[in-house]
Motif scaffolding. Sequence first.
Motif, PDB file in Angstrom:
ATOM      1  N   VAL A  15       7.077 -35.799  24.849  1.00  0.00           N
ATOM      2  CA  VAL A  15       5.653 -35.819  25.243  1.00  0.00           C
ATOM      3  C   VAL A  15       5.597 -36.331  26.680  1.00  0.00           C
ATOM      4  CG1 VAL A  15       3.351 -36.738  24.753  1.00  0.00           C
ATOM      5  CG2 VAL A  15       4.919 -36.244  22.865  1.00  0.00           C
ATOM      6  N   MET A  16       5.318 -35.411  27.593  1.00  0.00           N
ATOM      7  CA  MET A  16       5.368 -35.725  29.030  1.00  0.00           C
ATOM      8  C   MET A  16       4.023 -36.307  29.442  1.00  0.00           C
ATOM      9  SD  MET A  16       7.175 -32.159  30.284  1.00  0.00           S
ATOM     10  CE  MET A  16       5.818 -31.091  29.791  1.00  0.00           C
ATOM     11  N   ASP A  17       3.860 -37.600  29.229  1.00  0.00           N
ATOM     12  CA  ASP A  17       2.534 -38.192  29.482  1.00  0.00           C
ATOM     13  C   ASP A  17       2.563 -39.126  30.690  1.00  0.00           C
ATOM     14  OD1 ASP A  17      -0.158 -38.606  28.955  1.00  0.00           O
ATOM     15  OD2 ASP A  17       0.223 -40.326  27.664  1.00  0.00           O
ATOM     16  N   GLY A  18       1.428 -39.190  31.387  1.00  0.00           N
ATOM     17  CA  GLY A  18       1.290 -40.148  32.491  1.00  0.00           C
ATOM     18  C   GLY A  18       1.117 -39.527  33.871  1.00  0.00           C
ATOM     19  N   ASN A  19       0.971 -38.206  33.928  1.00  0.00           N
ATOM     20  CA  ASN A  19       0.814 -37.545  35.240  1.00  0.00           C
ATOM     21  C   ASN A  19      -0.438 -38.022  35.973  1.00  0.00           C
ATOM     22  OD1 ASN A  19       2.988 -36.032  34.471  1.00  0.00           O
ATOM     23  ND2 ASN A  19       1.831 -34.150  34.080  1.00  0.00           N
ATOM     24  N   GLY A  20      -1.537 -38.112  35.236  1.00  0.00           N
ATOM     25  CA  GLY A  20      -2.810 -38.491  35.855  1.00  0.00           C
ATOM     26  C   GLY A  20      -2.742 -39.893  36.432  1.00  0.00           C
ATOM     27  N   ARG A  21      -2.181 -40.823  35.670  1.00  0.00           N
ATOM     28  CA  ARG A  21      -2.080 -42.210  36.145  1.00  0.00           C
ATOM     29  C   ARG A  21      -1.130 -42.311  37.330  1.00  0.00           C
ATOM     30  NH1 ARG A  21      -0.582 -44.441  30.571  1.00  0.00           N
ATOM     31  NH2 ARG A  21      -0.578 -42.213  30.129  1.00  0.00           N
ATOM     32  N   TRP A  22      -0.090 -41.511  37.309  1.00  0.00           N
ATOM     33  CA  TRP A  22       0.866 -41.499  38.423  1.00  0.00           C
ATOM     34  C   TRP A  22       0.146 -41.106  39.714  1.00  0.00           C
ATOM     35  CZ3 TRP A  22       2.679 -37.921  41.935  1.00  0.00           C
ATOM     36  CH2 TRP A  22       3.866 -38.240  42.602  1.00  0.00           C
ATOM     37  N   ALA A  29      -5.317 -36.790  43.686  1.00  0.00           N
ATOM     38  CA  ALA A  29      -6.015 -36.097  42.592  1.00  0.00           C
ATOM     39  C   ALA A  29      -5.051 -35.923  41.415  1.00  0.00           C
ATOM     40  CB  ALA A  29      -6.494 -34.740  43.075  1.00  0.00           C
ATOM     41  N   ARG A  30      -5.591 -35.893  40.186  1.00  0.00           N
ATOM     42  CA  ARG A  30      -4.753 -35.757  38.984  1.00  0.00           C
ATOM     43  C   ARG A  30      -3.810 -34.549  39.071  1.00  0.00           C
ATOM     44  NH1 ARG A  30      -6.037 -38.421  34.401  1.00  0.00           N
ATOM     45  NH2 ARG A  30      -5.190 -36.709  33.196  1.00  0.00           N
ATOM     46  N   HIS A  31      -4.311 -33.503  39.702  1.00  0.00           N
ATOM     47  CA  HIS A  31      -3.518 -32.278  39.793  1.00  0.00           C
ATOM     48  C   HIS A  31      -2.165 -32.517  40.486  1.00  0.00           C
ATOM     49  CE1 HIS A  31      -2.438 -28.165  40.160  1.00  0.00           C
ATOM     50  NE2 HIS A  31      -2.479 -28.213  41.471  1.00  0.00           N
ATOM     51  N   GLY A  33      -0.421 -35.075  40.234  1.00  0.00           N
ATOM     52  CA  GLY A  33       0.442 -35.653  39.208  1.00  0.00           C
ATOM     53  C   GLY A  33       1.055 -34.574  38.319  1.00  0.00           C
ATOM     54  N   HIS A  34       0.257 -33.559  37.999  1.00  0.00           N
ATOM     55  CA  HIS A  34       0.794 -32.469  37.167  1.00  0.00           C
ATOM     56  C   HIS A  34       1.893 -31.712  37.925  1.00  0.00           C
ATOM     57  CE1 HIS A  34      -2.081 -33.439  34.189  1.00  0.00           C
ATOM     58  NE2 HIS A  34      -3.130 -32.971  34.827  1.00  0.00           N
ATOM     59  N   ARG A  35       1.694 -31.554  39.238  1.00  0.00           N
ATOM     60  CA  ARG A  35       2.734 -30.894  40.056  1.00  0.00           C
ATOM     61  C   ARG A  35       4.019 -31.724  40.069  1.00  0.00           C
ATOM     62  NH1 ARG A  35       3.006 -26.395  42.520  1.00  0.00           N
ATOM     63  NH2 ARG A  35       1.072 -25.255  42.339  1.00  0.00           N
ATOM     64  N   PHE A  59       5.912 -31.047  25.428  1.00  0.00           N
ATOM     65  CA  PHE A  59       4.472 -30.867  25.211  1.00  0.00           C
ATOM     66  C   PHE A  59       3.822 -30.681  26.584  1.00  0.00           C
ATOM     67  CE2 PHE A  59       1.096 -32.795  22.074  1.00  0.00           C
ATOM     68  CZ  PHE A  59       0.611 -31.520  21.847  1.00  0.00           C
ATOM     69  N   ALA A  60       3.364 -29.470  26.862  1.00  0.00           N
ATOM     70  CA  ALA A  60       2.786 -29.167  28.177  1.00  0.00           C
ATOM     71  C   ALA A  60       1.258 -29.162  28.135  1.00  0.00           C
ATOM     72  CB  ALA A  60       3.288 -27.818  28.672  1.00  0.00           C
ATOM     73  N   PHE A  61       0.695 -28.704  26.995  1.00  0.00           N
ATOM     74  CA  PHE A  61      -0.774 -28.606  26.894  1.00  0.00           C
ATOM     75  C   PHE A  61      -1.129 -28.636  25.410  1.00  0.00           C
ATOM     76  CE2 PHE A  61      -4.875 -26.450  26.873  1.00  0.00           C
ATOM     77  CZ  PHE A  61      -5.495 -26.969  27.997  1.00  0.00           C
ATOM     78  N   GLU A  64      -5.881 -30.233  22.050  1.00  0.00           N
ATOM     79  CA  GLU A  64      -7.017 -31.112  22.392  1.00  0.00           C
ATOM     80  C   GLU A  64      -7.246 -31.189  23.900  1.00  0.00           C
ATOM     81  OE1 GLU A  64      -4.605 -32.137  20.077  1.00  0.00           O
ATOM     82  OE2 GLU A  64      -5.957 -31.452  18.497  1.00  0.00           O
ATOM     83  N   ASN A  65      -6.273 -30.718  24.691  1.00  0.00           N
ATOM     84  CA  ASN A  65      -6.432 -30.817  26.150  1.00  0.00           C
ATOM     85  C   ASN A  65      -7.525 -29.893  26.704  1.00  0.00           C
ATOM     86  OD1 ASN A  65      -2.905 -31.544  26.744  1.00  0.00           O
ATOM     87  ND2 ASN A  65      -4.634 -32.956  26.729  1.00  0.00           N
ATOM     88  N   TRP A  66      -8.024 -28.961  25.864  1.00  0.00           N
ATOM     89  CA  TRP A  66      -9.164 -28.133  26.292  1.00  0.00           C
ATOM     90  C   TRP A  66     -10.388 -29.011  26.545  1.00  0.00           C
ATOM     91  CZ3 TRP A  66      -8.038 -23.338  27.624  1.00  0.00           C
ATOM     92  CH2 TRP A  66      -7.012 -22.654  26.962  1.00  0.00           C
ATOM     93  N   ASN A  67     -10.408 -30.203  25.975  1.00  0.00           N
ATOM     94  CA  ASN A  67     -11.554 -31.093  26.130  1.00  0.00           C
ATOM     95  C   ASN A  67     -11.592 -31.784  27.496  1.00  0.00           C
ATOM     96  OD1 ASN A  67     -12.496 -30.593  23.511  1.00  0.00           O
ATOM     97  ND2 ASN A  67     -10.998 -32.056  22.672  1.00  0.00           N
ATOM     98  N   ARG A  68     -10.624 -31.539  28.338  1.00  0.00           N
ATOM     99  CA  ARG A  68     -10.625 -32.140  29.684  1.00  0.00           C
ATOM    100  C   ARG A  68     -11.618 -31.393  30.588  1.00  0.00           C
ATOM    101  NH1 ARG A  68      -4.739 -34.513  31.205  1.00  0.00           N
ATOM    102  NH2 ARG A  68      -4.444 -35.549  29.212  1.00  0.00           N
ATOM    103  N   PRO A  69     -11.939 -31.980  31.740  1.00  0.00           N
ATOM    104  CA  PRO A  69     -12.846 -31.266  32.660  1.00  0.00           C
ATOM    105  C   PRO A  69     -12.310 -29.866  32.973  1.00  0.00           C
ATOM    106  CG  PRO A  69     -12.451 -33.515  33.427  1.00  0.00           C
ATOM    107  CD  PRO A  69     -11.522 -33.297  32.266  1.00  0.00           C
TER     108      PRO A  69
END
Length: 247
Positions: A15-22, A29-31, A33-35, A59-61, A64-69
């Motif tokens: 589970v690759m989590d923490g991009n946004g916080r990074w 911008a959060r994006h 972090g995804h890059r 886990f890429a998406f 439930e991630n559809w609920n993001r902006p």
Amino acid sequence: MPMTSAALPRHIALVMDGNGRWAKARGQARHKGHRAGYENLRQIVGHSARRGIQVLTVFAFSSENWNRPKGEVNLLLQLLTEALRREAPQLRDNNVRLRLIGERSAFPERLVRQMAEAEAITAPSTGLLLQVAANYGGRWDLLQACRALAVQVQAGELQPEQIDEACLGQQLSFADQPDPDLFIRTGGEQRMSNFLLWQSAYAELYFSPLLWPEFGPEALDQALADYAGRQRRFGKTGEQVQETDPC
Ligand code: IPE
Ligand code: IPE
Ligand code: MG
């Protein structure tokens, strides 16, 4: 001490989590972090292959991630499309086979096409199997498996009392592969977030405080070393396991 193959997980769920916080910690911008997360995945795939891991499921998406902006969702889908197009030839050259798991019908046509193309390009590979979970949820996986069984029952091909664990397991997303041995989540949260619920029943759990873009090869080696020190009992006693385990 060299790691014995018995102590190496065949299959790692990640589970690759923490991009946004990074990204936020860097005032970006959060994006971004995804890059950075995508770049890190390239490293981890290479390292997993070098270490002799057979299957890596990331886990890429989530469903439930559809609920993001909407803006973040669109950028994530763009990144996935671009990554598949760019990486497929390189994965093939590195003998890595790619498989997408999850409900594809919700994605734009261009992405669905790209998924099929990337799978076809890497199909001849015989090394590491990289499974990318996109619009995946463990509950969705179980539901689609139940529906498939219900269709067989309705057609008279299967009796309800014939449904057992093996039978249900065969309808899940990657019935041809072993269950994950090691389940890693980065980013500090200690939850599964609906990833591989059935398949991870006996996975060893490993939680890293590192944010995903920071979880490099050394961090993976640490997780592997931690795994190597675990005793997997599958319901038996420790003594029973020691008796049958020559290591
Ligand atoms: C994981 O990082 C990537 C996806 C869910 C697509 P996050 O975007 O969840 O990062 P945090 O948890 O907000 O830091
Ligand atoms: C899990 O991360 C999904 C992916 C890494 C793709 P989330 O960031 O979506 O999980 P929650 O919402 O914190 O549980
Ligand atoms: Mg998150």
